[in-house]
Design a protein around this motif. Structure first.
Motif, PDB file in Angstrom:
ATOM      1  N   GLY A   1      27.102 -43.144 -18.378  1.00 59.87           N
ATOM      2  CA  GLY A   1      28.362 -42.489 -18.671  1.00 59.87           C
ATOM      3  C   GLY A   1      28.191 -41.014 -18.930  1.00 59.87           C
ATOM      4  N   PRO A   2      29.229 -40.399 -19.466  1.00 61.24           N
ATOM      5  CA  PRO A   2      29.233 -38.948 -19.653  1.00 61.24           C
ATOM      6  C   PRO A   2      28.156 -38.436 -20.604  1.00 61.24           C
ATOM      7  N   GLN A   3      27.712 -39.288 -21.513  1.00 66.53           N
ATOM      8  CA  GLN A   3      26.680 -38.860 -22.467  1.00 66.53           C
ATOM      9  C   GLN A   3      25.401 -38.451 -21.731  1.00 66.53           C
ATOM     10  N   ILE A   4      25.047 -39.184 -20.691  1.00 64.13           N
ATOM     11  CA  ILE A   4      23.843 -38.844 -19.920  1.00 64.13           C
ATOM     12  C   ILE A   4      24.012 -37.462 -19.305  1.00 64.13           C
ATOM     13  N   GLY A   5      25.175 -37.186 -18.732  1.00 61.03           N
ATOM     14  CA  GLY A   5      25.425 -35.877 -18.137  1.00 61.03           C
ATOM     15  C   GLY A   5      25.345 -34.752 -19.149  1.00 61.03           C
ATOM     16  N   LYS A   6      25.866 -34.979 -20.345  1.00 62.62           N
ATOM     17  CA  LYS A   6      25.828 -33.957 -21.392  1.00 62.62           C
ATOM     18  C   LYS A   6      24.397 -33.675 -21.819  1.00 62.62           C
ATOM     19  N   ILE A   7      23.610 -34.732 -21.956  1.00 63.25           N
ATOM     20  CA  ILE A   7      22.220 -34.555 -22.363  1.00 63.25           C
ATOM     21  C   ILE A   7      21.441 -33.824 -21.274  1.00 63.25           C
ATOM     22  N   LEU A   8      21.620 -34.239 -20.028  1.00 61.41           N
ATOM     23  CA  LEU A   8      20.906 -33.587 -18.939  1.00 61.41           C
ATOM     24  C   LEU A   8      21.353 -32.135 -18.780  1.00 61.41           C
ATOM     25  N   ALA A   9      22.610 -31.842 -19.080  1.00 61.11           N
ATOM     26  CA  ALA A   9      23.075 -30.448 -19.037  1.00 61.11           C
ATOM     27  C   ALA A   9      22.365 -29.622 -20.104  1.00 61.11           C
ATOM     28  N   ALA A  10      22.175 -30.196 -21.282  1.00 57.46           N
ATOM     29  CA  ALA A  10      21.461 -29.482 -22.348  1.00 57.46           C
ATOM     30  C   ALA A  10      19.996 -29.272 -21.970  1.00 57.46           C
ATOM     31  N   VAL A  11      19.390 -30.275 -21.359  1.00 49.65           N
ATOM     32  CA  VAL A  11      17.996 -30.142 -20.920  1.00 49.65           C
ATOM     33  C   VAL A  11      17.910 -29.099 -19.803  1.00 49.65           C
ATOM     34  N   THR A  12      18.896 -29.078 -18.927  1.00 44.79           N
ATOM     35  CA  THR A  12      18.928 -28.070 -17.855  1.00 44.79           C
ATOM     36  C   THR A  12      19.040 -26.676 -18.443  1.00 44.79           C
ATOM     37  N   ASP A  13      19.889 -26.501 -19.446  1.00 41.27           N
ATOM     38  CA  ASP A  13      20.006 -25.201 -20.116  1.00 41.27           C
ATOM     39  C   ASP A  13      18.659 -24.780 -20.699  1.00 41.27           C
ATOM     40  N   ALA A  14      17.976 -25.731 -21.317  1.00 37.05           N
ATOM     41  CA  ALA A  14      16.653 -25.440 -21.881  1.00 37.05           C
ATOM     42  C   ALA A  14      15.671 -25.089 -20.772  1.00 37.05           C
ATOM     43  N   TRP A  15      15.795 -25.753 -19.627  1.00 31.70           N
ATOM     44  CA  TRP A  15      14.914 -25.460 -18.498  1.00 31.70           C
ATOM     45  C   TRP A  15      15.115 -24.032 -18.008  1.00 31.70           C
ATOM     46  N   PHE A  16      16.370 -23.576 -17.968  1.00 33.60           N
ATOM     47  CA  PHE A  16      16.630 -22.205 -17.535  1.00 33.60           C
ATOM     48  C   PHE A  16      16.048 -21.200 -18.514  1.00 33.60           C
ATOM     49  N   GLU A  17      15.968 -21.568 -19.778  1.00 31.75           N
ATOM     50  CA  GLU A  17      15.326 -20.713 -20.781  1.00 31.75           C
ATOM     51  C   GLU A  17      13.809 -20.742 -20.640  1.00 31.75           C
ATOM     52  N   ASN A  18      13.280 -21.921 -20.281  1.00 32.19           N
ATOM     53  CA  ASN A  18      11.843 -22.101 -20.152  1.00 32.19           C
ATOM     54  C   ASN A  18      11.563 -23.135 -19.064  1.00 32.19           C
TER      55      ASN A  18
END
Length: 81
Positions: A47-64
């Motif tokens: 569900g949407p929770q997976i997308g939200k978590i992966l979006a946060a991990v993606t944001d972290a990836w763009f930082e590092n």
């Protein structure tokens, strides 16, 4: 739409597309250390929770871009509780 017809640039979008083609810009696609299957194994339901978590991990990836699996899991865990 916001411009008067006299000042509108009707072919602006096409000109931008043509210019982008000439720039030869390559956008790096994130390769995340975790995915939706990993999150489901952690107990996250589909569900949407997976997308939200992966979006946060993606944001972290763009930082590092060298984010580790452990760091990605830590981000996920903070969003679960």
């Amino acid at each position: 739409i916001a411009h008067a017809d006299a000042s509108a640039m009707h072919n602006q979008i096409e000109k931008v597309r043509e210019r982008l083609k000439t720039l030869d810009i390559q956008v790096q696609k994130p390769i995340l250390p975790i995915n939706g299957n990993d999150l489901q194994e952690m107990g996250v339901k589909k569900g949407p929770q997976i997308g939200k978590i992966l979006a946060a991990v993606t944001d972290a990836w763009f930082e590092n871009p060298n984010i580790t699996r452990e760091q990605a899991i830590a981000i996920a865990q903070t969003m679960l509780w």
